[in-house]
Scaffold this active site. Structure first.
Site, PDB file in Angstrom:
ATOM      1  N   ASP A 269      12.801 -35.481 -34.543  1.00 16.32           N
ATOM      2  CA  ASP A 269      11.658 -34.899 -33.879  1.00 16.32           C
ATOM      3  C   ASP A 269      12.220 -33.689 -33.119  1.00 16.32           C
ATOM      4  O   ASP A 269      13.432 -33.554 -32.955  1.00 16.32           O
ATOM      5  CB  ASP A 269      11.044 -35.932 -32.933  1.00 16.32           C
ATOM      6  CG  ASP A 269       9.983 -35.339 -32.030  1.00 16.32           C
ATOM      7  OD1 ASP A 269       9.114 -34.616 -32.534  1.00 16.32           O
ATOM      8  OD2 ASP A 269      10.046 -35.579 -30.807  1.00 16.32           O
TER       9      ASP A 269
ATOM     10  N   ASP B  73      10.500 -31.740 -29.949  1.00 11.17           N
ATOM     11  CA  ASP B  73      10.288 -31.733 -28.501  1.00 11.17           C
ATOM     12  C   ASP B  73      10.810 -33.011 -27.846  1.00 11.17           C
ATOM     13  O   ASP B  73      10.513 -34.124 -28.296  1.00 11.17           O
ATOM     14  CB  ASP B  73       8.798 -31.580 -28.194  1.00 11.17           C
ATOM     15  CG  ASP B  73       8.252 -30.255 -28.700  1.00 11.17           C
ATOM     16  OD1 ASP B  73       8.942 -29.234 -28.566  1.00 11.17           O
ATOM     17  OD2 ASP B  73       7.124 -30.244 -29.244  1.00 11.17           O
TER      18      ASP B  73
ATOM     19  N   ASP C 144       5.799 -26.440 -26.635  1.00 12.03           N
ATOM     20  CA  ASP C 144       4.436 -25.932 -26.445  1.00 12.03           C
ATOM     21  C   ASP C 144       4.159 -25.634 -24.974  1.00 12.03           C
ATOM     22  O   ASP C 144       3.715 -24.544 -24.606  1.00 12.03           O
ATOM     23  CB  ASP C 144       3.404 -26.938 -26.955  1.00 12.03           C
ATOM     24  CG  ASP C 144       3.376 -27.043 -28.470  1.00 12.03           C
ATOM     25  OD1 ASP C 144       3.756 -26.064 -29.133  1.00 12.03           O
ATOM     26  OD2 ASP C 144       2.973 -28.101 -28.986  1.00 12.03           O
TER      27      ASP C 144
ATOM     28  N   ASP D 162       5.608 -32.006 -34.387  1.00 12.26           N
ATOM     29  CA  ASP D 162       4.250 -31.567 -34.101  1.00 12.26           C
ATOM     30  C   ASP D 162       4.251 -30.238 -33.339  1.00 12.26           C
ATOM     31  O   ASP D 162       3.250 -29.860 -32.752  1.00 12.26           O
ATOM     32  CB  ASP D 162       3.513 -32.634 -33.293  1.00 12.26           C
ATOM     33  CG  ASP D 162       2.004 -32.501 -33.374  1.00 12.26           C
ATOM     34  OD1 ASP D 162       1.537 -31.633 -34.131  1.00 12.26           O
ATOM     35  OD2 ASP D 162       1.291 -33.249 -32.676  1.00 12.26           O
TER      36      ASP D 162
ATOM     37  N   ASP E 291      11.144 -39.484 -29.617  1.00  9.51           N
ATOM     38  CA  ASP E 291      10.797 -39.869 -28.249  1.00  9.51           C
ATOM     39  C   ASP E 291       9.337 -40.281 -28.105  1.00  9.51           C
ATOM     40  O   ASP E 291       8.972 -40.965 -27.157  1.00  9.51           O
ATOM     41  CB  ASP E 291      11.053 -38.706 -27.283  1.00  9.51           C
ATOM     42  CG  ASP E 291       9.958 -37.658 -27.361  1.00  9.51           C
ATOM     43  OD1 ASP E 291       9.166 -37.549 -26.409  1.00  9.51           O
ATOM     44  OD2 ASP E 291       9.864 -36.969 -28.393  1.00  9.51           O
TER      45      ASP E 291
END
Length: 243
Positions: free
Chosen positions: A10, A12, A21, A96, A185
């Site tokens: 992942d 972030d 973001d 994402d 996370d």
């Protein structure tokens, strides 16, 4: 030649030490950062809307690019990526966030070449210097994840399925598996972990984040994981485990 294994990250709060973001929008405009918590809108659409407003207010693409050079990344995470790459692992990001943020940050830290795949929301600069971000899975084409933990715009489990299939090739039909590790996370990092099939596979779950809390509250979900769970606080924990 097949890779030694597939290492999925992942982005972030996993590969990097912040939420890209929120970091970028706050760097650009504290007023827009406040709107992230106030507006009822799908997250990717909201990011796009904030960047649109920033551009309309006279914000420059140079400032957006500058913000991406400030995003923190632990030096031990960089060492981890290099070590896996040197050992013949195939590295991929399933996130994402968006392609411009991820590509720019990896380039800044000099590790873009270590990753064979980046699966995320597509983003692009237009001729006027505005950054556009779109959903990976469009609103009118539901991904159909049955678990209910994935975001509307990306089922990370389905995306990891594709990565595994690409690397196994025709042998996958014969029950072959791929050695894997996954670093995450968030709650949406649970679905892809179910793609790991071996007890020696490593599932790195960051302490204090929503993924750990999800596993604590859902013993059945935790028990469904065949991989070894490694809880981590800093990148040094991951590096030591892999070493």
């Amino acid at each position: 030649m097949a890779p030694a294994g597939l290492a999925c990250f992942d982005f972030d709060w996993s590969l990097i030490e912040t939420d890209s973001d929120r970091f970028v929008i706050e760097y650009l405009s504290p007023a827009l950062r406040k709107k992230l918590d106030e507006r009822a809108m799908q997250w990717t659409d909201l990011q796009n809307e904030c960047l649109k407003e920033f551009h309309e207010q006279g914000g420059s693409s140079q400032l957006v690019r500058e913000s991406l050079t400030k995003v923190p990344m632990d030096s031990d995470m960089i060492k981890t990526c290099h070590l896996l790459y040197e050992r013949g692992w195939d590295l991929a990001i399933v996130s994402d966030a968006n392609s411009v943020y991820i590509e720019s940050i990896l380039e800044h830290y000099g590790i873009r070449h270590l990753f064979s795949a980046i699966v995320t929301n597509p983003a692009f600069w237009d001729a006027e210097g505005r950054l556009h971000i779109h959903r990976l899975t469009p609103a009118d084409v539901p991904h159909g994840c049955p678990l209910g933990v994935c975001s509307l715009n990306i089922c990370k489990g389905q995306e990891v399925d594709k990565l595994v299939q690409q690397r196994l090739g025709p042998n996958s039909a014969n029950g072959s598996t791929l050695k894997m590790l996954y670093v995450g996370d968030g709650q949406n990092d649970y679905c892809p972990a179910l793609r790991m099939k071996n007890p020696e596979d490593l599932y790195f779950v960051r302490k204090g984040r929503s993924l750990e809390k999800y596993l604590e509250k859902n013993s059945a979900a935790k028990d469904a994981l065949p991989s070894r769970i490694v809880y981590w606080s800093s990148a040094s924990d991951i590096l030591k485990t892999i070493q």
